[in-house]
Design an enzyme around this catalytic site. Sequence first.
Site, PDB file in Angstrom:
ATOM      1  N   ASN A 137       0.793  -1.235   0.000  1.00  0.00           N
ATOM      2  CA  ASN A 137       0.000   0.000   0.000  1.00  0.00           C
ATOM      3  C   ASN A 137       0.821   1.280   0.000  1.00  0.00           C
ATOM      4  O   ASN A 137       0.279   2.366  -0.072  1.00  0.00           O
ATOM      5  CB  ASN A 137      -0.958   0.003   1.190  1.00  0.00           C
ATOM      6  N   CYS A 322      -3.063   6.354   7.956  1.00  0.00           N
ATOM      7  CA  CYS A 322      -3.304   6.055   9.375  1.00  0.00           C
ATOM      8  C   CYS A 322      -2.008   6.095  10.184  1.00  0.00           C
ATOM      9  O   CYS A 322      -1.984   6.534  11.322  1.00  0.00           O
ATOM     10  CB  CYS A 322      -4.030   4.738   9.557  1.00  0.00           C
TER      11      CYS A 322
END
Lengths: 383, 383
Positions: A137, A322
């Site tokens: 990611n 995050c």
Amino acid sequence: MIYLDHAAATPLGAKAKKAMEPYFADDFFNPSAPYYPAKKVRAEYESAKDRIAHTIGAKGNDIIITAGATESINLAFTAAAKKVLVLETEHQSVLETAKNFDHKLIKVDKTGLIDLKDFQNKLSSDIELVSISLANNELGTIQPLAEISEIIRKERQNRLKNKNKTPLYLHSDASQALNLIDINVARLGVDLLTINSAKIYGPKGIGALYVAHGVKLKPITFGGGQENGLRSGTENVPLTIGFAAAAEEVKAHLNGNRKHYEKLQKVFKEELKNAQIEPIFLGNKKHQLLNFCPVSFPGIDAERIIYKLEDKEIYLSTGAACAASKGEKSHVLKAIGLTDAEIAGSFRISFGALNSESDVKTAAKEISSAIKEELNRMRGEDA
Amino acid sequence: MIYLDHAAATPLGAKAKKAMEPYFADDFFNPSAPYYPAKKVRAEYESAKDRIAHTIGAKGNDIIITAGATESINLAFTAAAKKVLVLETEHQSVLETAKNFDHKLIKVDKTGLIDLKDFQNKLSSDIELVSISLANNELGTIQPLAEISEIIRKERQNRLKNKNKTPLYLHSDASQALNLIDINVARLGVDLLTINSAKIYGPKGIGALYVAHGVKLKPITFGGGQENGLRSGTENVPLTIGFAAAAEEVKAHLNGNRKHYEKLQKVFKEELKNAQIEPIFLGNKKHQLLNFCPVSFPGIDAERIIYKLEDKEIYLSTGAACAASKGEKSHVLKAIGLTDAEIAGSFRISFGALNSESDVKTAAKEISSAIKEELNRMRGEDA
């Protein structure tokens, strides 16, 4: 606005939006209710599950609908009781879940590709679950899942020979990959696969876990047992139907998107290269999602650049949202061996539906000029 | 269409729908991303949490956003390690979660009200969590939470006196109650409270758990830890904002709705009473959500009536959708001591935003005539 952070969030696509629409205020019924309109909603929900499953070469009954990738991943890990093996560059949701088990991390090379030797060494006869994302990611590096599943197949044969009854499952988080890879669970050889609507222009808060026949999971929440007894809570009909539309949409445009992003990559990279600001492109050139273009400018403070570009409505990030928001240094960039200066100067650039060729060119120019300015400022400070 | 099953599902309200709208395709950013539009989304998300919390007299930081009531309930139960006490008429999500613990069931009376003596007897000094819904999801019976929390307060004092350090928490599932009760967590004396957007004309797939200061929970999913470290997964911004709009909307119209449903109740009951089909109204007349009108016609097969009424576009159910769809007999109706014939002849009728007075009158007439027909048919068979 030029948005270069599609790996963090994607806007809801028009088709997905339209598909969800009737299920909010009109066909809002509880699919478990006994009257006809509710039964119709039930049928449409099941059909949406089928359609989602078909995009990865599976059937509706093989998938569990969840509230997103994090829940899917947590559910996948219930296949293990004690020992798991995960790639060191996995998303936080995999790493944090793995911490509940006796876990080992598999190494990656400088491009983020799995170290297959390290994997084989660590795949001891007591490992129950291996979790390796299809594409990373932050780097977009695509892992050789077929090779990995072949190694797992051999280990299973060994166990059979040695009368070792410990099961061994392969889970893959394909949240980012679904946009650009033609996924087929049988071809990949995975037992468990996580997919996520929010990353493919579908609604947020809905995901799925593919579960191969024979894989035994345990529920993590208890209640009505709506999803094959493994997940409880009233079915989220509108979001599942939006997810189905989004999944079909990305699948239908895979080839076109690949070409488009390849072009964007080329334009973007050339522009940066010509600017003489010495970009270091990260990830694996051969095995990388075409919409990912992570890049480092060692010595630069990437966060300062992000704030500068904000004024020009160019939006990009330094890493996974995050983790970055907590001020943590990227564990992915550490794992591929970047120095602190290289990490501090890194951007995760991810193209998407919102980007045209001219957008990307403009963005590259603005990034280059911001970096040049910063380099000049730093030279001034040094002098 | 006359929809009489608002306890199973509510249509999305216009205000909630409008509130969500901009967050699908425009302000779609990941609230943890570093650029301004994402930070704006973060602020709006936090403000939505505040607004949801305010409707129950709490602050944004006191609530955890979840994917719905089931997840909230499961999370609430992590406050306990071993022993829990739940009402026997709780929703399946509470009962199934309780089964993971050493659990006891508190009895109810014939109206579904908690048997406070049985509660006190079973509240042994090792109970860690008590879970009692504010209002039952089949009967609408409202429990005396303030009295219950007073008993819990005394038990805590006893434990303090006896140097017993076992914590004791009170959780309440207020999923159905939020529509008609002015909820204030301090006044109720709860430590944990579950609320659910899907039951109050908000979007499906979003809920919240109120957690009082000092209550220690454990995450059930692991990852980014977005919700105070207790719940992981990218924040669901559109749905949370829709939930906030819906919660404010029901709160603003509490008094009006109460009067409206009281009227509907009256009209509906009178119509049934006048039809000479001997309805038995279930639940507690004094302590009942005004939009609930559960009723039994002993000897009648309620499912047949439901199918008959379907043709007239009148939709109602026999009980909780998730349990009824599995052909299970209602544990709630068993708990209040109904006979098998009474259970088989029971309907859960719940009014809501979609019902006018004339709708309810029509529905009562059609129900009456369907039941009369059925009674005649049965008499014919007997003869």
